[in-house]
Design a protein around this motif. Structure first.
Motif, PDB file in Angstrom:
ATOM      1  N   GLN A  74     -19.803  40.440  -4.164  1.00  0.00           N
ATOM      2  CA  GLN A  74     -18.948  39.597  -5.001  1.00  0.00           C
ATOM      3  C   GLN A  74     -18.925  40.106  -6.443  1.00  0.00           C
ATOM      4  O   GLN A  74     -17.880  40.105  -7.086  1.00  0.00           O
ATOM      5  N   ILE A  75     -20.061  40.542  -6.926  1.00  0.00           N
ATOM      6  CA  ILE A  75     -20.124  41.096  -8.275  1.00  0.00           C
ATOM      7  C   ILE A  75     -19.379  42.431  -8.326  1.00  0.00           C
ATOM      8  O   ILE A  75     -18.619  42.696  -9.261  1.00  0.00           O
ATOM      9  N   THR A  82     -21.786  41.323 -18.676  1.00  0.00           N
ATOM     10  CA  THR A  82     -22.303  40.209 -17.875  1.00  0.00           C
ATOM     11  C   THR A  82     -21.475  38.953 -18.116  1.00  0.00           C
ATOM     12  O   THR A  82     -21.157  38.226 -17.175  1.00  0.00           O
ATOM     13  N   ALA A  83     -21.109  38.718 -19.358  1.00  0.00           N
ATOM     14  CA  ALA A  83     -20.302  37.527 -19.691  1.00  0.00           C
ATOM     15  C   ALA A  83     -18.970  37.555 -18.961  1.00  0.00           C
ATOM     16  O   ALA A  83     -18.510  36.522 -18.451  1.00  0.00           O
ATOM     17  N   GLU A  84     -18.334  38.719 -18.894  1.00  0.00           N
ATOM     18  CA  GLU A  84     -17.064  38.825 -18.186  1.00  0.00           C
ATOM     19  C   GLU A  84     -17.241  38.547 -16.689  1.00  0.00           C
ATOM     20  O   GLU A  84     -16.419  37.868 -16.075  1.00  0.00           O
ATOM     21  N   ILE A  85     -18.312  39.063 -16.136  1.00  0.00           N
ATOM     22  CA  ILE A  85     -18.588  38.813 -14.718  1.00  0.00           C
ATOM     23  C   ILE A  85     -18.795  37.325 -14.486  1.00  0.00           C
ATOM     24  O   ILE A  85     -18.229  36.743 -13.553  1.00  0.00           O
ATOM     25  N   LEU A  86     -19.583  36.684 -15.341  1.00  0.00           N
ATOM     26  CA  LEU A  86     -19.829  35.244 -15.209  1.00  0.00           C
ATOM     27  C   LEU A  86     -18.515  34.460 -15.279  1.00  0.00           C
ATOM     28  O   LEU A  86     -18.325  33.506 -14.521  1.00  0.00           O
ATOM     29  N   ASN A  87     -17.625  34.842 -16.172  1.00  0.00           N
ATOM     30  CA  ASN A  87     -16.346  34.146 -16.326  1.00  0.00           C
ATOM     31  C   ASN A  87     -15.431  34.312 -15.123  1.00  0.00           C
ATOM     32  O   ASN A  87     -14.576  33.468 -14.864  1.00  0.00           O
ATOM     33  N   GLN A 106     -26.802  33.241 -15.738  1.00  0.00           N
ATOM     34  CA  GLN A 106     -26.771  34.604 -16.274  1.00  0.00           C
ATOM     35  C   GLN A 106     -27.931  35.431 -15.727  1.00  0.00           C
ATOM     36  O   GLN A 106     -27.749  36.601 -15.382  1.00  0.00           O
ATOM     37  N   THR A 107     -29.117  34.832 -15.633  1.00  0.00           N
ATOM     38  CA  THR A 107     -30.274  35.583 -15.133  1.00  0.00           C
ATOM     39  C   THR A 107     -30.076  36.029 -13.682  1.00  0.00           C
ATOM     40  O   THR A 107     -30.523  37.114 -13.301  1.00  0.00           O
ATOM     41  N   THR A 108     -29.387  35.220 -12.887  1.00  0.00           N
ATOM     42  CA  THR A 108     -29.109  35.583 -11.494  1.00  0.00           C
ATOM     43  C   THR A 108     -28.182  36.789 -11.443  1.00  0.00           C
ATOM     44  O   THR A 108     -28.427  37.748 -10.693  1.00  0.00           O
ATOM     45  N   VAL A 109     -27.124  36.774 -12.242  1.00  0.00           N
ATOM     46  CA  VAL A 109     -26.177  37.889 -12.277  1.00  0.00           C
ATOM     47  C   VAL A 109     -26.880  39.157 -12.768  1.00  0.00           C
ATOM     48  O   VAL A 109     -26.684  40.246 -12.205  1.00  0.00           O
ATOM     49  N   VAL A 168     -23.871  48.772 -25.375  1.00  0.00           N
ATOM     50  CA  VAL A 168     -22.934  48.784 -26.507  1.00  0.00           C
ATOM     51  C   VAL A 168     -23.285  47.571 -27.354  1.00  0.00           C
ATOM     52  O   VAL A 168     -23.052  46.434 -26.946  1.00  0.00           O
ATOM     53  N   GLY A 169     -23.877  47.828 -28.505  1.00  0.00           N
ATOM     54  CA  GLY A 169     -24.339  46.715 -29.337  1.00  0.00           C
ATOM     55  C   GLY A 169     -25.453  45.970 -28.632  1.00  0.00           C
ATOM     56  O   GLY A 169     -26.430  46.570 -28.199  1.00  0.00           O
ATOM     57  N   LYS A 170     -25.264  44.663 -28.470  1.00  0.00           N
ATOM     58  CA  LYS A 170     -26.278  43.845 -27.796  1.00  0.00           C
ATOM     59  C   LYS A 170     -25.990  43.630 -26.315  1.00  0.00           C
ATOM     60  O   LYS A 170     -26.753  42.964 -25.630  1.00  0.00           O
ATOM     61  N   ALA A 171     -24.890  44.185 -25.817  1.00  0.00           N
ATOM     62  CA  ALA A 171     -24.491  43.920 -24.431  1.00  0.00           C
ATOM     63  C   ALA A 171     -24.479  45.195 -23.592  1.00  0.00           C
ATOM     64  O   ALA A 171     -24.151  46.279 -24.085  1.00  0.00           O
ATOM     65  N   ASN A 172     -24.852  45.041 -22.341  1.00  0.00           N
ATOM     66  CA  ASN A 172     -24.685  46.122 -21.379  1.00  0.00           C
ATOM     67  C   ASN A 172     -23.259  46.065 -20.841  1.00  0.00           C
ATOM     68  O   ASN A 172     -22.728  44.983 -20.594  1.00  0.00           O
ATOM     69  N   HIS A 173     -22.684  47.227 -20.645  1.00  0.00           N
ATOM     70  CA  HIS A 173     -21.362  47.347 -20.037  1.00  0.00           C
ATOM     71  C   HIS A 173     -21.572  48.052 -18.702  1.00  0.00           C
ATOM     72  O   HIS A 173     -22.108  49.166 -18.668  1.00  0.00           O
TER      73      HIS A 173
END
Length: 126
Positions: free
Chosen positions: A13-14, A27-32, A42-45, A63-68
């Motif tokens: 699914q991810i 991760t935020a985009e995936i969660l959305n 978020q921890t599950t994803v 990239v910055g504080k987020a993984n892409h």
């Protein structure tokens, strides 16, 4: 073939979300984009993404504080890998065993048989 590993239904699914983008996703985009019935924390994803990285299916770039996250293989490459694994696991590596099972099941349509015949004769390759 690369040393990929089979992925779970949740990991798939991810991956469907990652494959749907032509660019790396956070991760935020995936969660959305998770379906309403799959609102994981978020921890599950992040755990699923870590497993996918261990399996060689995705890679992450900070990239910055987020993984892409981006896929290391296309959806079609993964389907081909999983099909080969299925043939190996269920039919002891025998493609003819798979085709026999399909024929014996009675589920093949006339169109399916015609398409198989074209492919076996070297025509209609996609």
């Amino acid at each position: 073939m690369a040393k990929w590993q089979k992925i779970s239904e949740a990991e798939k699914q991810i991956m469907d979300i990652i494959w749907s983008h032509a660019r790396p996703v956070t991760t935020a985009e995936i969660l959305n984009e998770l379906p309403e019935d799959k609102k994981w924390k978020q921890t599950t994803v992040i755990t699923f993404l870590a497993r996918l990285m261990e399996k060689g299916i995705v890679k992450a770039t900070r990239v910055g504080k987020a993984n892409h996250y981006e896929a290391c293989l296309t959806e079609q490459e993964y389907r081909n890998f999983e099909t080969k694994q299925f043939i190996q696991d269920v039919h002891q590596g025998s493609v003819s065993g798979l085709i026999s099972a399909l024929c014996d099941s009675g589920d093949l349509t006339k169109e399916d048989i015609e398409e198989l015949m074209k492919r076996l004769n070297g025509q209609g390759r996609t």
